[in-house]
Design an enzyme around this catalytic site. Structure first.
Site, PDB file in Angstrom:
ATOM      1  N   GLU A 152       0.854  -1.189   0.000  1.00  0.00           N
ATOM      2  CA  GLU A 152       0.000   0.000   0.000  1.00  0.00           C
ATOM      3  C   GLU A 152       0.890   1.238   0.000  1.00  0.00           C
ATOM      4  O   GLU A 152       1.837   1.316   0.762  1.00  0.00           O
ATOM      5  CB  GLU A 152      -0.864  -0.036   1.268  1.00  0.00           C
ATOM      6  N   LEU A 154      -0.447   4.463   0.260  1.00  0.00           N
ATOM      7  CA  LEU A 154      -1.239   5.651   0.606  1.00  0.00           C
ATOM      8  C   LEU A 154      -0.486   6.599   1.538  1.00  0.00           C
ATOM      9  O   LEU A 154       0.316   6.186   2.362  1.00  0.00           O
ATOM     10  CB  LEU A 154      -2.596   5.267   1.203  1.00  0.00           C
ATOM     11  N   ARG A 155      -0.777   7.885   1.315  1.00  0.00           N
ATOM     12  CA  ARG A 155      -0.218   8.923   2.186  1.00  0.00           C
ATOM     13  C   ARG A 155      -1.279   9.306   3.198  1.00  0.00           C
ATOM     14  O   ARG A 155      -2.449   9.478   2.827  1.00  0.00           O
ATOM     15  CB  ARG A 155       0.115  10.176   1.370  1.00  0.00           C
ATOM     16  N   LEU A 254      10.859  18.055  -2.489  1.00  0.00           N
ATOM     17  CA  LEU A 254      12.095  18.829  -2.357  1.00  0.00           C
ATOM     18  C   LEU A 254      11.859  20.011  -1.429  1.00  0.00           C
ATOM     19  O   LEU A 254      12.477  21.058  -1.586  1.00  0.00           O
ATOM     20  CB  LEU A 254      12.558  19.340  -3.728  1.00  0.00           C
ATOM     21  N   CYS A 264       6.040   5.695   8.897  1.00  0.00           N
ATOM     22  CA  CYS A 264       6.541   4.913   7.762  1.00  0.00           C
ATOM     23  C   CYS A 264       7.993   5.214   7.394  1.00  0.00           C
ATOM     24  O   CYS A 264       8.861   4.370   7.600  1.00  0.00           O
ATOM     25  CB  CYS A 264       5.652   5.133   6.542  1.00  0.00           C
TER      26      CYS A 264
HETATM   27  C1  UDX Z   1       4.722   7.865   3.167  1.00  0.00           C
HETATM   28  C2  UDX Z   1       4.737   7.575   1.664  1.00  0.00           C
HETATM   29  O1  UDX Z   1       4.607   8.802   0.943  1.00  0.00           O
HETATM   30  C3  UDX Z   1       3.609   6.638   1.307  1.00  0.00           C
HETATM   31  O2  UDX Z   1       3.656   6.321  -0.072  1.00  0.00           O
HETATM   32  C4  UDX Z   1       3.751   5.380   2.143  1.00  0.00           C
HETATM   33  O3  UDX Z   1       2.690   4.514   1.886  1.00  0.00           O
HETATM   34  C5  UDX Z   1       3.797   5.705   3.615  1.00  0.00           C
HETATM   35  O4  UDX Z   1       4.825   6.648   3.881  1.00  0.00           O
HETATM   36  P1  UDX Z   1       3.261   9.426   4.776  1.00  0.00           P
HETATM   37  O5  UDX Z   1       4.067   8.876   5.909  1.00  0.00           O
HETATM   38  O6  UDX Z   1       1.785   9.550   4.930  1.00  0.00           O
HETATM   39  O7  UDX Z   1       3.501   8.539   3.462  1.00  0.00           O
HETATM   40  O8  UDX Z   1       3.808  10.889   4.496  1.00  0.00           O
HETATM   41  P2  UDX Z   1       4.514  11.673   3.308  1.00  0.00           P
HETATM   42  O9  UDX Z   1       3.540  12.586   2.682  1.00  0.00           O
HETATM   43  O10 UDX Z   1       5.295  10.788   2.430  1.00  0.00           O
HETATM   44  O11 UDX Z   1       5.517  12.579   4.177  1.00  0.00           O
HETATM   45  C6  UDX Z   1       6.491  11.969   5.018  1.00  0.00           C
HETATM   46  C7  UDX Z   1       7.266  12.997   5.782  1.00  0.00           C
HETATM   47  O12 UDX Z   1       8.131  13.710   4.921  1.00  0.00           O
HETATM   48  C8  UDX Z   1       6.425  14.061   6.502  1.00  0.00           C
HETATM   49  O13 UDX Z   1       6.963  14.240   7.803  1.00  0.00           O
HETATM   50  C9  UDX Z   1       6.608  15.299   5.657  1.00  0.00           C
HETATM   51  O14 UDX Z   1       6.478  16.475   6.413  1.00  0.00           O
HETATM   52  C10 UDX Z   1       8.034  15.107   5.154  1.00  0.00           C
HETATM   53  N1  UDX Z   1       8.329  15.817   3.902  1.00  0.00           N
HETATM   54  C11 UDX Z   1       7.649  15.511   2.755  1.00  0.00           C
HETATM   55  C12 UDX Z   1       9.339  16.772   3.859  1.00  0.00           C
HETATM   56  O15 UDX Z   1       9.992  17.048   4.877  1.00  0.00           O
HETATM   57  N2  UDX Z   1       9.621  17.399   2.685  1.00  0.00           N
HETATM   58  C13 UDX Z   1       8.953  17.127   1.532  1.00  0.00           C
HETATM   59  O16 UDX Z   1       9.263  17.733   0.507  1.00  0.00           O
HETATM   60  C14 UDX Z   1       7.925  16.150   1.571  1.00  0.00           C
END
Ligand code: UDX
Length: 480
Positions: A152, A154-155, A254, A264
């Site tokens: 999966e 999903l975010r 970025l 995750c």
């Molecule tokens: C992630 C994956 O995106 C998803 O595909 C997987 O199934 C589960 O893990 P999620 O944990 O919901 O999803 O969050 P995501 O939107 O990926 O962000 C992860 C972290 O990275 C957050 O703390 C976010 O703030 C941080 N982030 C994201 C940054 O610091 N910079 C960015 O440019 C993008």
């Protein structure tokens, strides 16, 4: 189709409701009776935009029920989705597989007929093969239970959208029958043109950890650039924009700042590294240790910048932290960078108040020592410094002029590089952000960056002495 979804966390509960929404007859299972009761009554046990609506409609349609009984699950399902957690093991980087194993052990002996078990949790490569052997030992005579892996992606915050309209579906199968079954489960998505990648289970398991490793690496790459920008007097947000125009690179993920957290990315890159070592290919993914270190360093750098902004000593200083969750549009505080910074400031003597629109109850549960609420003005009253650490849209829409009247000192750290800093400066705020030049005030940005690095190198610097004090003198306390 008669489906069961075992584990009703952020992943499983949304998957169960969405599978019911596309017409399957779904039974959701969890060991947590409170969660089962809440879901049965249509009350989401967590905050996820759009989920309450899908849940209510699915319950009303009669296509969705919940139970705590694996025996009932065994009787119901022709396909059983495994959606339980695989957290980091205590005292190790590896994934803790005990919840997945417990599902298999509890379900398989009760299976009355051949069926398909489909793992969705993020697992070490080789899990399907391992579970296949385990299941063969547990199943009743004549009952063949096959395992497939269908990771999966999903975010959180977009879970419903990502489940109903995924970028792609990946099916790791060992037989044409399993492949056919999964194609029937996802028929509406396939008709809508969602790419479906059918492969072997090892590849499917790896796709998930590789995807999360890539995303984590992309974030740490830009945060590493932010450190270089601090030293060189350059601006990481402009750098990211310029890089992002190259379609081979792309602008998404970025965003420099406080880095990644959540349930995750951090644990998945560690588990991948641990698994690669077991497979004898540790060096191939050893860079993930650096990715993790760079990520952790953004938290330390933010604390150091805060200390620097208040002149070197945090004791008794009133700070307001905006955001407790690991990302906006979620109430999830697992490995939240914002909470990690708030906790570190609190431990170093600061008087910290936290605001979060949805995450305050979870933050208080995780850190009862911290003051956390959902009233923004109360949280900001009398603050000497405001830290913007999770980029909720509410914060972007704040009026800096009005907020300046509430705080004691209009000083801001934008830990997510997401606020319109010119507006804040125009409203009289002193503003700093990692990877962005300090406004010109006689101290060059490169000098500010060097001083920040000096503070990180000696985080325990005593107030009134050492590099912290030197830096506090060299840096502006108020610039508009
Ligand atoms: C992630 C994956 O995106 C998803 O595909 C997987 O199934 C589960 O893990 P999620 O944990 O919901 O999803 O969050 P995501 O939107 O990926 O962000 C992860 C972290 O990275 C957050 O703390 C976010 O703030 C941080 N982030 C994201 C940054 O610091 N910079 C960015 O440019 C993008």
């Amino acid at each position: 189709m008669r489906l069961t979804v075992i584990g009703t966390g952020y992943l499983g509960a949304v998957h169960a409701a969405c599978m019911a929404a596309i017409g399957h007859d779904v039974l959701g299972i969890d060991v947590d009776i409170k969660k089962i009761k809440a879901l049965t009554e249509g009350r989401p046990p967590f905050y996820e935009p759009g989920f309450d609506d899908v849940l209510t409609k699915a319950l009303a349609s009669g296509c969705l029920r919940f139970t705590a009984s694996l025996r009932e699950a065994a009787a119901h399902g022709e396909v059983h989705f495994i959606c339980v957690g695989t957290p980091q093991q205590a005292g190790s980087q590896a994934a803790d597989m005990r919840y997945v194993d417990a599902v298999v052990d509890g379900l398989v002996p009760h299976l009355p007929a051949p069926c398909l078990l489909v793992g969705k949790s993020t697992v070490p490569v080789g899990t399907t093969a391992r579970l296949t052997t385990r299941i063969a030992r547990l199943a009743s005579a004549g009952v063949r239970a096959e395992v497939a892996w269908n990771p999966e992606f999903l975010r959180e915050g977009f879970a419903v959208e990502d489940t109903l309209r995924p970028d792609r579906l990946v099916a790791g199968v060992t037989s044409p029958e399993a492949d056919e079954t999964l194609r029937r489960v996802y028929a509406p998505m396939l008709e809508a043109g969602v790419p479906y990648i059918s492969t072997d289970p090892n590849t499917a398991e790896l796709v998930k950890v590789a995807a999360n490793s890539f995303l984590a690496t992309k974030i740490s790459f830009i945060n590493a650039m932010a450190e270089v920008c601090d030293a060189a007097g350059a601006d990481v947000t402009t750098l990211a924009d310029a890089l992002g125009h190259d379609t081979r690179i792309g602008r998404r993920f970025l965003n420099a700042g406080l880095g990644f957290g959540g349930g995750c990315l951090p644990k998945d890159i560690r588990a991948f590294n641990a698994r690669a070592q077991e497979l004898g290919v540790g060096p191939a993914v050893a860079f993930l240790e650096h990715v993790d270190e760079i990520n952790e360093r953004q938290r330390t750098r933010t604390v150091a910048l805060t200390r620097q902004m208040v002149g070197g000593d945090l004791t008794g200083r009133r700070m307001t932290v905006l955001g407790a969750t690991f990302k906006p549009n979620s109430d999830d505080v697992r490995d939240s960078p914002a909470l990690a910074v708030a906790t570190a400031l609190h431990r170093q003597g600061a008087d910290v108040r936290i605001h979060d629109p949805e995450g305050a109850p979870n933050a208080r549960l995780a850190h009862p020592e911290l003051r956390c609420g959902s009233d923004l003005l109360t949280a900001c009253q009398g603050a000497e410094l405001v830290l913007h650490l999770t980029e909720w849209v509410q914060y972007r829409e704040l009026d800096p002029v009005k907020l300046a009247r509430v705080v004691r000192e209009p000083v801001l750290i934008d830990g997510r590089n997401a606020l319109p800093l010119d507006d804040w400066r125009a409203a009289g705020w002193t503003v700093r952000a990692l990877g962005r030049p300090a406004p010109s005030d006689g101290t060059s940005a490169a000098q500010a960056g060097r001083l920040l690095r000096a503070t990180i190198a000696s985080p325990a610097a005593k107030p009134g002495g050492g590099p912290t004090a030197a830096m506090a003198q060299a840096l502006p306390t108020r610039t508009s």
